[in-house]
Design an enzyme around this catalytic site. Structure first.
Site: not given
Ligand code: IPE
Ligand code: IPE
Ligand code: MG
Length: 243
Positions: A20, A24-25, A33, A37, A65, A71, A131, A195, A207
Protein backbone atom coordinates in the site's frame (compact mmCIF):
# COMPACT_ATOMS: atom_id res chain seq x y z
CA UNK A 1 16.14 -27.94 20.50
CA UNK A 2 19.29 -27.03 18.60
CA UNK A 3 20.24 -23.43 17.77
CA UNK A 4 19.70 -24.29 14.15
CA UNK A 5 16.10 -25.35 14.77
CA UNK A 6 15.48 -22.17 16.72
CA UNK A 7 16.86 -20.16 13.82
CA UNK A 8 14.58 -22.01 11.40
CA UNK A 9 11.53 -21.18 13.50
CA UNK A 10 12.48 -17.53 13.59
CA UNK A 11 12.02 -17.36 9.82
CA UNK A 12 8.41 -17.07 8.70
CA UNK A 13 7.53 -19.78 6.21
CA UNK A 14 4.87 -17.58 4.62
CA UNK A 15 4.99 -13.77 4.42
CA UNK A 16 1.97 -11.94 3.00
CA UNK A 17 2.18 -8.26 2.06
CA UNK A 18 -0.51 -5.65 1.48
CA UNK A 19 1.48 -3.39 -0.84
CA UNK A 20 0.00 0.00 0.00
CA UNK A 21 0.98 3.63 -0.57
CA UNK A 22 1.77 3.79 -4.30
CA UNK A 23 -0.64 6.70 -4.81
CA UNK A 24 0.73 8.70 -1.88
CA UNK A 25 4.29 8.06 -3.06
CA UNK A 26 3.39 9.39 -6.51
CA UNK A 27 1.79 12.49 -5.00
CA UNK A 28 4.85 13.13 -2.83
CA UNK A 29 7.02 13.00 -5.95
CA UNK A 30 4.71 15.17 -8.07
CA UNK A 31 3.82 12.20 -10.29
CA UNK A 32 0.63 10.53 -11.52
CA UNK A 33 -0.82 7.64 -9.47
CA UNK A 34 0.07 5.07 -12.15
CA UNK A 35 3.73 6.07 -11.82
CA UNK A 36 3.51 5.03 -8.19
CA UNK A 37 2.36 1.59 -9.31
CA UNK A 38 5.28 1.39 -11.76
CA UNK A 39 7.70 2.28 -8.96
CA UNK A 40 6.02 -0.42 -6.84
CA UNK A 41 7.07 -3.14 -9.30
CA UNK A 42 10.71 -2.46 -8.43
CA UNK A 43 9.86 -3.07 -4.75
CA UNK A 44 8.31 -6.39 -5.74
CA UNK A 45 11.59 -7.44 -7.39
CA UNK A 46 13.65 -6.40 -4.35
CA UNK A 47 11.36 -8.08 -1.83
CA UNK A 48 11.14 -11.27 -3.86
CA UNK A 49 14.94 -11.51 -3.94
CA UNK A 50 15.21 -10.74 -0.21
CA UNK A 51 12.51 -13.27 0.69
CA UNK A 52 14.14 -16.05 -1.32
CA UNK A 53 17.56 -15.23 0.16
CA UNK A 54 16.08 -15.15 3.69
CA UNK A 55 14.60 -18.65 3.40
CA UNK A 56 10.95 -17.64 3.09
CA UNK A 57 9.07 -20.34 1.15
CA UNK A 58 5.79 -18.56 0.36
CA UNK A 59 5.38 -14.87 -0.47
CA UNK A 60 1.87 -13.53 -1.07
CA UNK A 61 1.45 -10.06 -2.54
CA UNK A 62 -1.89 -8.25 -2.56
CA UNK A 63 -1.76 -6.57 -5.96
CA UNK A 64 -5.40 -5.74 -6.74
CA UNK A 65 -8.52 -6.11 -4.62
CA UNK A 66 -12.01 -6.70 -5.97
CA UNK A 67 -12.88 -3.28 -4.53
CA UNK A 68 -10.09 -1.67 -6.60
CA UNK A 69 -12.28 -1.98 -9.73
CA UNK A 70 -14.09 1.09 -8.34
CA UNK A 71 -11.04 3.32 -8.98
CA UNK A 72 -10.91 5.64 -12.03
CA UNK A 73 -10.91 3.58 -15.24
CA UNK A 74 -7.54 4.95 -16.37
CA UNK A 75 -5.85 3.79 -13.14
CA UNK A 76 -7.47 0.34 -13.36
CA UNK A 77 -6.31 0.03 -16.96
CA UNK A 78 -2.79 1.10 -16.05
CA UNK A 79 -2.66 -1.56 -13.30
CA UNK A 80 -3.93 -4.26 -15.70
CA UNK A 81 -1.33 -3.26 -18.29
CA UNK A 82 1.44 -3.22 -15.72
CA UNK A 83 0.39 -6.63 -14.43
CA UNK A 84 0.44 -8.13 -17.95
CA UNK A 85 3.75 -6.51 -18.83
CA UNK A 86 5.39 -7.64 -15.59
CA UNK A 87 4.05 -11.19 -15.86
CA UNK A 88 5.42 -11.55 -19.40
CA UNK A 89 8.70 -9.73 -18.78
CA UNK A 90 9.62 -11.37 -15.49
CA UNK A 91 8.80 -14.99 -16.29
CA UNK A 92 12.27 -16.06 -17.53
CA UNK A 93 13.92 -14.52 -14.46
CA UNK A 94 11.41 -16.19 -12.14
CA UNK A 95 12.10 -19.56 -13.74
CA UNK A 96 15.83 -18.94 -13.33
CA UNK A 97 15.38 -18.07 -9.67
CA UNK A 98 13.28 -21.21 -8.99
CA UNK A 99 10.13 -19.21 -8.24
CA UNK A 100 6.74 -20.81 -8.75
CA UNK A 101 3.90 -18.36 -9.37
CA UNK A 102 0.29 -18.89 -8.35
CA UNK A 103 -2.51 -16.36 -8.80
CA UNK A 104 -5.42 -16.17 -6.35
CA UNK A 105 -8.54 -14.16 -7.13
CA UNK A 106 -11.61 -14.46 -9.32
CA UNK A 107 -10.68 -14.80 -12.97
CA UNK A 108 -14.14 -14.33 -14.48
CA UNK A 109 -13.81 -10.54 -14.61
CA UNK A 110 -10.52 -10.52 -16.52
CA UNK A 111 -10.16 -10.21 -20.26
CA UNK A 112 -9.25 -13.46 -22.05
CA UNK A 113 -5.74 -12.05 -22.59
CA UNK A 114 -5.18 -11.65 -18.84
CA UNK A 115 -6.57 -15.15 -18.16
CA UNK A 116 -4.23 -16.64 -20.78
CA UNK A 117 -1.22 -14.86 -19.29
CA UNK A 118 -2.12 -16.08 -15.80
CA UNK A 119 -2.49 -19.67 -17.03
CA UNK A 120 0.81 -19.39 -18.87
CA UNK A 121 2.89 -18.03 -16.00
CA UNK A 122 1.47 -20.68 -13.66
CA UNK A 123 2.31 -23.41 -16.17
CA UNK A 124 5.77 -22.10 -17.04
CA UNK A 125 6.88 -21.68 -13.41
CA UNK A 126 5.26 -24.90 -12.14
CA UNK A 127 8.62 -26.55 -11.42
CA UNK A 128 9.93 -23.74 -9.16
CA UNK A 129 11.12 -25.19 -5.84
CA UNK A 130 12.81 -22.31 -4.09
CA UNK A 131 9.85 -20.05 -3.32
CA UNK A 132 6.17 -19.84 -4.23
CA UNK A 133 5.03 -16.34 -5.17
CA UNK A 134 1.27 -15.93 -4.76
CA UNK A 135 -0.23 -12.88 -6.43
CA UNK A 136 -3.64 -11.85 -5.11
CA UNK A 137 -5.24 -10.23 -8.12
CA UNK A 138 -8.95 -9.38 -8.14
CA UNK A 139 -8.94 -10.98 -4.73
CA UNK A 140 -11.57 -10.58 -2.01
CA UNK A 141 -11.43 -12.73 1.07
CA UNK A 142 -15.18 -12.57 1.70
CA UNK A 143 -15.88 -13.56 -1.91
CA UNK A 144 -13.40 -16.43 -1.51
CA UNK A 145 -15.36 -17.59 1.56
CA UNK A 146 -18.69 -17.30 -0.26
CA UNK A 147 -17.35 -19.44 -3.14
CA UNK A 148 -15.99 -21.99 -0.65
CA UNK A 149 -19.38 -22.23 1.07
CA UNK A 150 -21.15 -22.68 -2.26
CA UNK A 151 -18.71 -25.47 -3.13
CA UNK A 152 -19.27 -27.19 0.21
CA UNK A 153 -23.08 -26.88 -0.19
CA UNK A 154 -22.86 -28.53 -3.65
CA UNK A 155 -20.82 -31.39 -2.23
CA UNK A 156 -23.41 -31.93 0.50
CA UNK A 157 -26.25 -31.89 -2.01
CA UNK A 158 -24.46 -34.49 -4.13
CA UNK A 159 -24.06 -36.67 -1.04
CA UNK A 160 -20.23 -36.44 -1.05
CA UNK A 161 -20.09 -34.77 2.36
CA UNK A 162 -22.24 -34.76 5.51
CA UNK A 163 -22.93 -31.37 7.12
CA UNK A 164 -21.63 -32.58 10.50
CA UNK A 165 -18.34 -33.58 8.86
CA UNK A 166 -17.50 -29.99 7.87
CA UNK A 167 -14.28 -29.18 9.69
CA UNK A 168 -11.74 -26.36 9.62
CA UNK A 169 -9.81 -28.45 7.07
CA UNK A 170 -12.91 -28.72 4.84
CA UNK A 171 -13.05 -24.92 4.72
CA UNK A 172 -9.28 -24.39 4.29
CA UNK A 173 -9.28 -26.94 1.47
CA UNK A 174 -12.14 -25.15 -0.29
CA UNK A 175 -10.37 -21.78 -0.42
CA UNK A 176 -8.24 -20.41 -3.28
CA UNK A 177 -5.26 -20.85 -0.96
CA UNK A 178 -5.86 -24.59 -0.52
CA UNK A 179 -2.29 -25.57 -1.39
CA UNK A 180 -0.68 -22.76 0.61
CA UNK A 181 0.00 -22.76 4.38
CA UNK A 182 -1.50 -19.92 6.46
CA UNK A 183 0.60 -16.73 6.57
CA UNK A 184 2.95 -16.39 9.52
CA UNK A 185 3.59 -12.70 9.00
CA UNK A 186 1.35 -10.09 7.37
CA UNK A 187 2.97 -6.78 6.46
CA UNK A 188 1.03 -3.71 5.36
CA UNK A 189 3.07 -0.72 4.25
CA UNK A 190 2.11 2.98 4.39
CA UNK A 191 1.00 2.99 8.03
CA UNK A 192 -2.55 1.79 7.37
CA UNK A 193 -3.63 -0.77 9.98
CA UNK A 194 -6.36 -2.79 8.32
CA UNK A 195 -6.77 -5.96 6.28
CA UNK A 196 -8.95 -4.55 3.48
CA UNK A 197 -10.54 -7.93 2.73
CA UNK A 198 -7.25 -9.89 2.64
CA UNK A 199 -6.87 -13.49 3.91
CA UNK A 200 -9.46 -13.14 6.69
CA UNK A 201 -9.71 -16.86 7.43
CA UNK A 202 -6.02 -17.59 6.87
CA UNK A 203 -4.81 -14.73 9.12
CA UNK A 204 -6.26 -16.11 12.36
CA UNK A 205 -2.84 -16.55 14.03
CA UNK A 206 -0.63 -14.43 11.79
CA UNK A 207 1.69 -11.81 13.25
CA UNK A 208 1.07 -8.27 11.96
CA UNK A 209 3.56 -5.57 11.10
CA UNK A 210 2.62 -2.10 9.89
CA UNK A 211 5.65 -0.05 8.83
CA UNK A 212 5.08 3.61 7.88
CA UNK A 213 7.16 3.34 4.69
CA UNK A 214 5.24 3.58 1.40
CA UNK A 215 5.39 0.52 -0.85
CA UNK A 216 7.70 2.03 -3.55
CA UNK A 217 10.22 2.81 -0.77
CA UNK A 218 10.06 -0.67 0.73
CA UNK A 219 13.37 -2.45 0.11
CA UNK A 220 15.64 -5.25 1.35
CA UNK A 221 16.47 -3.29 4.51
CA UNK A 222 12.81 -2.77 5.34
CA UNK A 223 12.10 -6.43 4.64
CA UNK A 224 14.98 -7.39 6.93
CA UNK A 225 13.47 -5.23 9.68
CA UNK A 226 10.14 -7.01 9.26
CA UNK A 227 11.86 -10.40 9.63
CA UNK A 228 13.64 -9.16 12.77
CA UNK A 229 10.38 -7.98 14.31
CA UNK A 230 8.82 -11.34 13.48
CA UNK A 231 11.72 -13.22 15.08
CA UNK A 232 11.22 -11.24 18.31
CA UNK A 233 7.52 -12.13 18.59
CA UNK A 234 6.27 -14.82 20.93
CA UNK A 235 3.56 -16.80 19.14
CA UNK A 236 1.51 -18.41 21.87
CA UNK A 237 -1.57 -19.70 20.00
CA UNK A 238 -3.63 -19.25 23.16
CA UNK A 239 -1.21 -21.30 25.27
CA UNK A 240 1.20 -20.35 28.04
CA UNK A 241 4.89 -19.86 27.20
CA UNK A 242 7.25 -22.10 29.14
CA UNK A 243 9.73 -20.14 31.25
C1 IPE B 1 -5.63 -2.81 -0.41
O1 IPE B 1 -5.26 -1.48 -0.54
C2 IPE B 1 -5.51 -3.52 -1.70
C3 IPE B 1 -4.15 -3.66 -2.23
C4 IPE B 1 -3.06 -3.29 -1.65
C5 IPE B 1 -4.07 -4.31 -3.50
P1 IPE B 1 -6.32 -0.30 -0.76
O2 IPE B 1 -5.54 0.95 -0.80
O3 IPE B 1 -7.18 -0.61 -1.90
O4 IPE B 1 -7.20 -0.41 0.58
P2 IPE B 1 -8.01 0.70 1.39
O5 IPE B 1 -8.96 1.32 0.44
O6 IPE B 1 -7.03 1.69 1.91
O7 IPE B 1 -8.67 -0.06 2.50
C1 IPE C 1 -1.58 0.14 -3.40
O1 IPE C 1 -1.33 1.50 -3.45
C2 IPE C 1 -1.74 -0.48 -4.78
C3 IPE C 1 -3.14 -0.88 -5.09
C4 IPE C 1 -4.16 -0.82 -4.28
C5 IPE C 1 -3.36 -1.37 -6.43
P1 IPE C 1 -2.52 2.54 -3.50
O2 IPE C 1 -2.83 2.83 -4.91
O3 IPE C 1 -3.67 2.09 -2.66
O4 IPE C 1 -1.83 3.81 -2.82
P2 IPE C 1 -2.48 4.85 -1.83
O5 IPE C 1 -3.09 4.09 -0.69
O6 IPE C 1 -3.53 5.59 -2.61
O7 IPE C 1 -1.36 5.72 -1.40
MG1 MG D 1 -4.13 2.33 -0.71
Amino acid sequence: MSDNMLKQEAIPQHVAIIMDGNGRWAKQHGKERYEGHIAGVESVRRVLRAAAAGGVKYLTLYAFSTENWGRPAAEVEAIMELFCKSVVGETPELVKQGVRVQIIGERSRFSSRVVELIDEIERTTEGGQRLTLILAFNYSSRRELVLAMQDIAHRIRKGELAAEDISEETISESLMTRTIPDPDLIIRTSGECRLSNFLLWQASYAEFYFPEVLWPDFDEVEFGKALEVYASRDRRYGLVTEE
